[in-house]
Write an enzyme that holds these catalytic residues in place. Sequence first.
Site, PDB file in Angstrom:
ATOM      1  N   LYS A 171       0.839  -1.214   0.112  1.00 54.61           N
ATOM      2  CA  LYS A 171       0.017   0.014   0.156  1.00 54.61           C
ATOM      3  C   LYS A 171       1.031   1.193   0.123  1.00 54.61           C
ATOM      4  O   LYS A 171       2.127   1.268   0.189  1.00 54.61           O
ATOM      5  CB  LYS A 171      -0.995  -0.220   1.237  1.00 54.61           C
ATOM      6  CG  LYS A 171      -0.035  -0.079   2.629  1.00 54.61           C
ATOM      7  CD  LYS A 171      -1.050  -0.251   3.666  1.00 54.61           C
ATOM      8  CE  LYS A 171      -0.450  -0.245   5.012  1.00 54.61           C
ATOM      9  NZ  LYS A 171      -1.150   0.680   6.055  1.00 54.61           N
ATOM     10  N   ARG A 230      -9.600   0.276  15.222  1.00 55.17           N
ATOM     11  CA  ARG A 230      -9.575   1.037  14.067  1.00 55.17           C
ATOM     12  C   ARG A 230     -10.796   0.552  12.855  1.00 55.17           C
ATOM     13  O   ARG A 230     -11.619   1.278  12.863  1.00 55.17           O
ATOM     14  CB  ARG A 230      -8.137   0.918  13.331  1.00 55.17           C
ATOM     15  CG  ARG A 230      -8.057   1.826  12.021  1.00 55.17           C
ATOM     16  CD  ARG A 230      -6.610   1.956  11.863  1.00 55.17           C
ATOM     17  NE  ARG A 230      -6.159   0.455  11.389  1.00 55.17           N
ATOM     18  CZ  ARG A 230      -4.846   0.262  10.788  1.00 55.17           C
ATOM     19  NH1 ARG A 230      -3.944   1.378  10.626  1.00 55.17           N
ATOM     20  NH2 ARG A 230      -4.364  -0.856  10.373  1.00 55.17           N
ATOM     21  N   HIS A 280      -5.570  -7.055  13.456  1.00 55.99           N
ATOM     22  CA  HIS A 280      -4.358  -6.443  13.375  1.00 55.99           C
ATOM     23  C   HIS A 280      -3.953  -6.137  14.743  1.00 55.99           C
ATOM     24  O   HIS A 280      -4.694  -5.436  15.784  1.00 55.99           O
ATOM     25  CB  HIS A 280      -4.646  -5.013  12.706  1.00 55.99           C
ATOM     26  CG  HIS A 280      -3.406  -4.426  12.160  1.00 55.99           C
ATOM     27  ND1 HIS A 280      -2.242  -5.054  11.484  1.00 55.99           N
ATOM     28  CD2 HIS A 280      -2.792  -3.193  12.426  1.00 55.99           C
ATOM     29  CE1 HIS A 280      -1.239  -4.091  11.465  1.00 55.99           C
ATOM     30  NE2 HIS A 280      -1.645  -2.915  11.717  1.00 55.99           N
ATOM     31  N   ARG A 298       1.099 -10.808   7.068  1.00 53.36           N
ATOM     32  CA  ARG A 298       1.295  -9.542   6.229  1.00 53.36           C
ATOM     33  C   ARG A 298       2.451  -8.658   6.485  1.00 53.36           C
ATOM     34  O   ARG A 298       2.610  -8.032   7.561  1.00 53.36           O
ATOM     35  CB  ARG A 298       0.088  -8.712   6.720  1.00 53.36           C
ATOM     36  CG  ARG A 298      -1.456  -9.437   6.474  1.00 53.36           C
ATOM     37  CD  ARG A 298      -2.472  -8.438   6.799  1.00 53.36           C
ATOM     38  NE  ARG A 298      -2.563  -8.000   7.890  1.00 53.36           N
ATOM     39  CZ  ARG A 298      -2.920  -8.266   9.072  1.00 53.36           C
ATOM     40  NH1 ARG A 298      -3.384  -9.762   8.959  1.00 53.36           N
ATOM     41  NH2 ARG A 298      -2.897  -7.652  10.201  1.00 53.36           N
ATOM     42  N   TYR A 316      14.948  31.687   2.946  1.00 47.52           N
ATOM     43  CA  TYR A 316      14.115  32.379   3.565  1.00 47.52           C
ATOM     44  C   TYR A 316      14.177  32.850   5.127  1.00 47.52           C
ATOM     45  O   TYR A 316      14.728  32.006   5.790  1.00 47.52           O
ATOM     46  CB  TYR A 316      12.712  31.629   3.578  1.00 47.52           C
ATOM     47  CG  TYR A 316      12.182  31.623   1.975  1.00 47.52           C
ATOM     48  CD1 TYR A 316      11.918  30.515   1.468  1.00 47.52           C
ATOM     49  CD2 TYR A 316      11.823  32.921   1.177  1.00 47.52           C
ATOM     50  CE1 TYR A 316      11.695  30.294  -0.001  1.00 47.52           C
ATOM     51  CE2 TYR A 316      11.327  32.600  -0.001  1.00 47.52           C
ATOM     52  CZ  TYR A 316      11.007  31.491  -0.629  1.00 47.52           C
ATOM     53  OH  TYR A 316      10.695  31.248  -1.828  1.00 47.52           O
ATOM     54  N   CYS A 327      13.454  24.891   1.238  1.00 48.19           N
ATOM     55  CA  CYS A 327      12.553  25.679   0.343  1.00 48.19           C
ATOM     56  C   CYS A 327      11.338  24.537  -0.006  1.00 48.19           C
ATOM     57  O   CYS A 327      11.764  23.292   0.079  1.00 48.19           O
ATOM     58  CB  CYS A 327      13.204  26.607  -0.712  1.00 48.19           C
ATOM     59  SG  CYS A 327      14.232  27.639  -0.078  1.00 48.19           S
ATOM     60  N   MET A 328      10.454  24.953  -0.922  1.00 48.40           N
ATOM     61  CA  MET A 328       9.552  24.075  -1.670  1.00 48.40           C
ATOM     62  C   MET A 328      10.413  23.063  -2.537  1.00 48.40           C
ATOM     63  O   MET A 328      10.171  21.884  -2.586  1.00 48.40           O
ATOM     64  CB  MET A 328       8.510  24.873  -2.409  1.00 48.40           C
ATOM     65  CG  MET A 328       7.546  23.930  -3.185  1.00 48.40           C
ATOM     66  SD  MET A 328       6.261  24.689  -3.895  1.00 48.40           S
ATOM     67  CE  MET A 328       5.369  25.467  -2.368  1.00 48.40           C
ATOM     68  N   ASP A 329      11.521  23.585  -3.302  1.00 48.13           N
ATOM     69  CA  ASP A 329      11.971  22.767  -4.350  1.00 48.13           C
ATOM     70  C   ASP A 329      13.755  22.652  -4.288  1.00 48.13           C
ATOM     71  O   ASP A 329      14.303  21.993  -4.919  1.00 48.13           O
ATOM     72  CB  ASP A 329      11.901  23.472  -5.797  1.00 48.13           C
ATOM     73  CG  ASP A 329      10.303  23.814  -5.787  1.00 48.13           C
ATOM     74  OD1 ASP A 329      10.076  25.170  -5.907  1.00 48.13           O
ATOM     75  OD2 ASP A 329       9.708  22.858  -5.629  1.00 48.13           O
TER      76      ASP A 329
HETATM   77  C1  PMH Z   1      -3.877  -4.200   8.634  1.00 48.71           C
HETATM   78  C2  PMH Z   1      -2.530  -4.250   8.125  1.00 48.71           C
HETATM   79  N1  PMH Z   1      -1.810  -5.101   8.064  1.00 48.71           N
HETATM   80  C3  PMH Z   1      -0.361  -5.180   7.971  1.00 48.71           C
HETATM   81  C4  PMH Z   1       0.369  -4.367   7.825  1.00 48.71           C
HETATM   82  C5  PMH Z   1       1.861  -4.206   7.734  1.00 48.71           C
HETATM   83  O1  PMH Z   1       2.378  -3.983   8.897  1.00 48.71           O
HETATM   84  P1  PMH Z   1       4.107  -3.755   8.942  1.00 48.71           P
HETATM   85  O2  PMH Z   1       4.193  -2.668   7.938  1.00 48.71           O
HETATM   86  O3  PMH Z   1       4.383  -3.146  10.334  1.00 48.71           O
HETATM   87  O4  PMH Z   1       4.422  -4.876   8.578  1.00 48.71           O
HETATM   88  C6  PMH Z   1      -0.410  -3.032   8.010  1.00 48.71           C
HETATM   89  C7  PMH Z   1       0.551  -1.553   7.872  1.00 48.71           C
HETATM   90  N2  PMH Z   1      -0.253  -0.552   8.315  1.00 48.71           N
HETATM   91  C8  PMH Z   1       0.324   0.562   8.836  1.00 48.71           C
HETATM   92  C9  PMH Z   1       1.555   1.171   9.034  1.00 48.71           C
HETATM   93  O5  PMH Z   1       1.766   2.162   9.515  1.00 48.71           O
HETATM   94  N3  PMH Z   1       0.468   2.728   9.795  1.00 48.71           N
HETATM   95  C10 PMH Z   1      -0.354   1.898   9.307  1.00 48.71           C
HETATM   96  O6  PMH Z   1      -1.773   1.742   9.005  1.00 48.71           O
HETATM   97  C11 PMH Z   1      -1.785  -2.926   8.394  1.00 48.71           C
HETATM   98  O7  PMH Z   1      -2.498  -1.607   8.409  1.00 48.71           O
END
Ligand code: PMH
Length: 384
Positions: A39, A136, A166, A219, A265, A311-313
């Site tokens: 992700k 969550r 989780h 995961r 700046y 700065c921005m860039d």
């Molecule tokens: C539902 C869920 N599963 C697995 C992972 C993977 O976790 P890891 O990167 O520690 O292995 C995440 C990471 N989610 C997030 C990591 O930081 N903010 C989060 O919401 C997650 O949200």
Amino acid sequence: MDNFHRDTWAEIDLDAIYDNVANLRRFLPDGTQVMAVVKANAYGHGDAQVATTALEAGASYLAVAILDEALALRQKGINAPILVLGASRPADVELAARHRITLTVFRADWLEEAASIYNGSIPVHLHLKMDTGMGRLGVKDEEETKRITTLIDRHPSFILEGVYTHFATADEVNTDYLSYQYRRFLHMLEWLPSRPPIVHCANSATVLRFPERAFNMARFGISMYGLAPSPSIKPLLPYELKEAFSLHSRLVHVKRLQPGEKVSYGATYTAQEEEWIGTLPIGYADGWLRRLQHFHVLVNGQKAPIVGRICMDQCMIRLPEPLPIGTKVTLIGRQGDEFISVDDVARYLETINYEVPCTISYRVPRIFFRNKRIMEVRNAVCHG
Ligand SMILES: Cc1ncc(COP(=O)(O)O)c(CNc2conc2O)c1O
């Protein structure tokens, strides 16, 4: 280097990604699969490139946060199973089914609405998320869990493929709350008429510390990128991780300042003596945040302080000596014996390492290395 037209870039070592996943596969109990969490553009490392490499290394599933990230992977030719970890819309169930994208369900009313909309014959694969204490997303009580499983059972196309939870504190040394959540998950699993094919609860910290608690899929996110889930558990990890992300630029301007002359700046920086100042074409719009003022970069294998406001860039550094235009500067990574890690930047920003590569924006092209050679250059500014 002709695919982008500003001398600032990130380098992604896909060999490190491969090794981090392959090492996890060797470490895991037989029968436990790897779900590569890609992700947020693979935590800033490049979604399709990391996904492909992780699958080559033995991952069997991918995870993203939102449906659009899954659709983007499909558009890029990734055909492996993909789970959307976050919330989706009931109206998008048909789109997900058509692209063989697995959705997370955690509310009975969501499922009722999806069932009222979707009467297609393409299977809809669902993973039920249980809230064991993360607070969550997730179902929390037995009655709603049973409503969900009954709805799925009654719908000809809905398939309960998985169930997961989780953990909120797996990256902490103290395991009390982690154990509470694990026990809660075991209890909540009893609410199901039977366990679906895939049961998962482990993120990187959990699977690396307690592989026996991973059920049949882990995961794997942050440590796939070679980063420890937290500084406190880094010494507890079972094997070395290989950091995949580095960030580089080149001097585009060099000038001599006389004592009393100012930089950037607010004119907040004043030369104390005759100084050589270099300008880098990277700024906070690239994710090199203003709070990194006074941190340092590497040039010619030496630390060089960032002087004046970012700065921005662009930003400015104080050079050890006059250096040629085009001299390579490393903001994250190694030069000789000096190394600036993602963790070093996170520590300076008083944040977590997850945030650093995620924040390096689309404006910084990614150069992908595989087998120690450039495999691809991705410039999202020009190529979308
Ligand atoms: C539902 C869920 N599963 C697995 C992972 C993977 O976790 P890891 O990167 O520690 O292995 C995440 C990471 N989610 C997030 C990591 O930081 N903010 C989060 O919401 C997650 O949200």
